[in-house]
Design an enzyme around this catalytic site. Structure first.
Site, short mmCIF file in Angstrom:
data_model
loop_
_atom_site.label_atom_id
_atom_site.label_comp_id
_atom_site.label_asym_id
_atom_site.label_seq_id
_atom_site.Cartn_x
_atom_site.Cartn_y
_atom_site.Cartn_z
CE LYS A 170 26.18 -31.29 -8.96
NZ LYS A 170 25.80 -31.92 -10.24
N GLY A 177 21.25 -40.46 -4.54
CA GLY A 177 22.52 -40.74 -5.19
C GLY A 177 23.26 -41.77 -4.36
CB SER A 178 26.71 -42.92 -4.35
OG SER A 178 27.41 -41.72 -4.16
CB THR A 179 25.94 -44.91 0.54
OG1 THR A 179 24.85 -45.71 0.07
CG2 THR A 179 25.94 -44.92 2.05
CD GLU A 239 15.09 -43.03 0.30
OE1 GLU A 239 15.63 -44.15 0.32
OE2 GLU A 239 14.43 -42.59 1.26
CB CYS A 275 18.36 -47.08 -6.52
SG CYS A 275 16.68 -46.57 -6.78
P1 NAD Z 1 26.18 -39.77 -7.17
O1 NAD Z 1 26.24 -39.85 -5.69
O2 NAD Z 1 27.45 -39.91 -7.92
O3 NAD Z 1 25.58 -38.37 -7.62
C1 NAD Z 1 24.34 -37.91 -7.11
C2 NAD Z 1 24.37 -36.40 -7.16
O4 NAD Z 1 25.34 -35.93 -6.20
C3 NAD Z 1 24.81 -35.82 -8.50
O5 NAD Z 1 24.07 -34.65 -8.77
C4 NAD Z 1 26.27 -35.49 -8.28
O6 NAD Z 1 26.74 -34.48 -9.13
C5 NAD Z 1 26.24 -35.03 -6.84
N1 NAD Z 1 27.53 -35.12 -6.16
C6 NAD Z 1 28.56 -35.94 -6.45
N2 NAD Z 1 29.56 -35.75 -5.55
C7 NAD Z 1 29.13 -34.81 -4.68
C8 NAD Z 1 29.68 -34.20 -3.51
N3 NAD Z 1 30.88 -34.54 -3.06
N4 NAD Z 1 28.92 -33.29 -2.86
C9 NAD Z 1 27.69 -32.96 -3.28
N5 NAD Z 1 27.12 -33.51 -4.37
C10 NAD Z 1 27.82 -34.42 -5.07
O7 NAD Z 1 25.08 -40.84 -7.68
P2 NAD Z 1 24.61 -41.14 -9.18
O8 NAD Z 1 25.73 -41.84 -9.88
O9 NAD Z 1 24.01 -39.95 -9.84
O10 NAD Z 1 23.43 -42.16 -8.92
C11 NAD Z 1 23.67 -43.49 -8.65
C12 NAD Z 1 23.49 -43.78 -7.19
O11 NAD Z 1 22.22 -43.32 -6.78
C13 NAD Z 1 23.49 -45.26 -6.89
O12 NAD Z 1 24.22 -45.49 -5.70
C14 NAD Z 1 22.01 -45.58 -6.68
O13 NAD Z 1 21.76 -46.69 -5.87
C15 NAD Z 1 21.52 -44.31 -6.07
N6 NAD Z 1 20.08 -44.15 -6.24
C16 NAD Z 1 19.27 -44.41 -5.17
C17 NAD Z 1 17.90 -44.27 -5.29
C18 NAD Z 1 17.02 -44.57 -4.12
O14 NAD Z 1 15.83 -44.25 -4.17
N7 NAD Z 1 17.54 -45.15 -3.05
C19 NAD Z 1 17.34 -43.87 -6.50
C20 NAD Z 1 18.20 -43.60 -7.57
C21 NAD Z 1 19.57 -43.73 -7.42
#
Ligand code: NAD
Length: 542
Positions: free
Chosen positions: A212, A265-267, A293, A328
């Site tokens: 995804k 992605g996000s927490t 992560e 991040c």
């Molecule tokens: P996000 O959580 O909005 O999206 C991440 C992915 O999850 C996307 O593909 C999105 O479409 C999908 N998604 C969204 N809602 C969902 C749901 N309910 N169920 C399943 N999948 C869903 O994050 P983002 O805006 O793409 O990225 C930013 C975040 O990622 C920030 O919080 C950042 O700190 C984090 N991040 C962390 C690292 C790390 O290594 N710790 C690295 C990069 C980004």
């Protein structure tokens, strides 16, 4: 049958190209930027190697020029997710038994193709679709992605070589079996390399995958699919499913064959996926591997002994504002002794007055746009809040405009309240909040730094007094999974600083190191007895 024991020594990191005007790499990139800017791509769902145009579509635009459409992508529905699970499980029959050296050869071919033919393609798509400047694209979609391919092959060879000893009269070995079902890779917008790695690490270890991609990174991620195919990855091993994350997550985690999630992605999103997996636990063939992560509230802590103030300001500026603070690992809060703060601020103001902000085609722009309107609106609400607060002041930048692109100036907020909202919450923006502290309150301020946010991703300490730095490093041992001394908290390099954090920042399985690969196997230990015993009695009974 190939019976060679092939060595895969530790590779060198892919060198970052300079892109000087007139250089061959710059000419190739400019040509590709023009091609992609003037082409509207139609991106299908890809299942079992078949392109599916569902007709339910969305648009990919340039964040810095949001009226400009780069692609139309087709969204997967529930039916397509079910089809992808079937295709993945079909591919599992072959891929999970494919010799690992063949899988390694395919991954290494991906690296070579990306280092050459695909370099301008992936860099241009990442620049246009995710609004990165040349340098930020090069270190991500070229170098880091290549490094992941090459280093992971080396790490895999080390893991497969980790074998138990033989006993008297028996031979033992460990077979590193791929998981029995599929892995769901849910990937973020901010790094093309992470998107690639979340699929390819499990795949290298023999797994199959449902991918995804992030909606706002669909263009570069689609080109990755083309790269994988050209490198010889069999159909169905990775199934590409643009569409609603919530729906795809729900269908995938409801399948008996769900064996793991590889997430960045996000927490909040990770927590919801973990909860869904928990609710369906009884359905699965085995316990799924949950690797994620997530967010961060990354810090720079300056000790009063830090005498190179310009270095502090440079780390703050680059750590907080490169790629618009959307790493991040980006610095988003800083603790500075009051004695040093005026000079640090002067330097940051000077740097901010020099940098240009705008689209990615103009190589003079250091700052580009934030990813989309939702992100811009979110940042805007934090800056509105700061403007109205009595315990904070915007001292650098603060202007924002979304008329043409989603632009936010590099912004510094200074606060007298160490628990000010922007000291605690992740914004994912070019916004740094600074808390100047009394020089004689180092220990108390370190304690604040440790306890202010739920995250534990990256952090940095600056100081000349090495013993003081050591103490701070100890006191903050759980505050960051990647910790930097006299450096900015961003820019982890594969094989050098394996990356990840604990607390609310994730499972700390360290992408770019061998720990991560181990999560994608379920080892089977085989003992072969050379001459089987035929007497049940203990020797003293005879
Ligand atoms: P996000 O959580 O909005 O999206 C991440 C992915 O999850 C996307 O593909 C999105 O479409 C999908 N998604 C969204 N809602 C969902 C749901 N309910 N169920 C399943 N999948 C869903 O994050 P983002 O805006 O793409 O990225 C930013 C975040 O990622 C920030 O919080 C950042 O700190 C984090 N991040 C962390 C690292 C790390 O290594 N710790 C690295 C990069 C980004």
């Amino acid at each position: 049958m190939n019976n060679a024991i092939i060595n895969f020594p530790e590779p060198q990191n892919e060198p970052v190209k300079a892109y000087l005007a007139g250089s061959p790499e710059r000419e190739a990139l400019d040509a590709e930027l023009n091609r992609q800017f003037n082409t509207e791509v139609e991106i299908p769902v890809i299942i079992g190697g078949k392109e599916i145009y569902t007709g339910d579509t969305g648009k990919v635009v340039c964040p810095h020029d949001h009226k400009h459409v780069l692609a139309t992508y087709h969204k997967a529905g529930e039916k397509e997710v079910e089809m992808a699970i079937e295709a993945a499980m079909e591919a599992h029959k072959i891929w999970s038994k494919t010799p690992w050296t063949t899988r390694a050869a395919i991954a290494l071919k991906m690296a070579e193709l990306l280092a050459t033919k695909y370099r301008p393609v992936l860099n241009a798509a990442t620049m246009l679709g995710q609004s990165k400047n040349i340098y930020q694209a090069e270190i991500d979609s070229a170098c880091e992605t290549i490094d992941f391919f090459r280093f992971n092959v080396h790490f895999a060879s080390k893991i497969y070589g980790m074998q138990p000893k033989n006993g008297v009269g028996n031979i033992n070995h460990t077979e590193f079996r791929p998981l029995e079902g599929f892995v769901l890779a849910v990937t973020p917008f901010n790094f093309t390399s992470i998107a690639s790695n979340l699929c390819m690490t499990p795949v290298l270890m023999g797994n199959v995958c449902l991918w995804k991609p992030s909606t706002t990174a669909t263009l570069s991620n689609y080109y990755l699919m083309k790269l994988y195919k050209e490198a010889g990855l069999p159909d169905g091993v990775i199934n590409f499913l643009p569409g609603s994350g919530a729906m795809i997550g729900k269908v995938a985690t409801s399948s008996k064959y769900f064996s793991g999630i590889h997430f960045t992605g996000s927490t909040t999103t990770f927590n919801s996926l973990w909860r869904q997996a928990g609710e369906n636990l009884g359905k699965y063939i085995g316990y799924p591997r949950i690797v994620g992560e997530t967010g961060g509230k990354d810090f720079i802590f300056v000790h009063p002994s830090a005498d190179d103030v310009k270095a502090v300001a440079t780390a703050a500026f680059c750590g907080a504002f490169e790629f618009q603070g959307q790493k991040c690992s980006a610095a988003s809060r800083m603790y500075v002794p009051k004695s040093l703060w005026p000079e640090v601020l002067e330097w940051i103001k000077k740097f901010a007055s020099e940098v240009k902000m705008g689209g990615v085609m103009d190589p003079h722009n250091f700052i580009n746009a934030v990813i989309d309107e939702a992100s811009w609106d979110n940042i805007n609400s934090y800056l509105d809040y700061a403007e109205k607060s009595s315990d904070a002041e915007i001292v650098v930048g603060g202007k924002r405009d979304k008329t043409v692109g989603y632009f936010v100036e590099p912004t510094v907020i200074v606060t007298t309240n160490p628990h000010f909202k922007t000291m605690e919450e992740e914004i994912f923006a070019p916004v740094l909040t600074v808390y100047p502290y009394d020089d004689d309150k180092v220990d108390e301020t370190v304690e604040l730094c440790d306890t202010t946010s739920p995250y534990g991703l990256t952090g940095a300490v600056f100081g000349k007094d090495r013993l003081a730095v050591e103490k701070i490093s100890d006191d903050l041992r759980y505050a960051a999974g990647n910790f930097y001394i006299n450096d900015k908290p961003t820019g982890a390099v594969v094989g050098n600083q394996p990356f990840g954090g604990a607390r609310a920042s994730g499972t700390d399985d360290k992408a770019g190191g061998e720990f991560n690969l181990i999560r994608w196997v379920i080892p089977r230990v085989v003992k072969e007895t050379l001459v089987s015993p035929t007497d049940y009695r203990y020797s003293y009974m005879k």
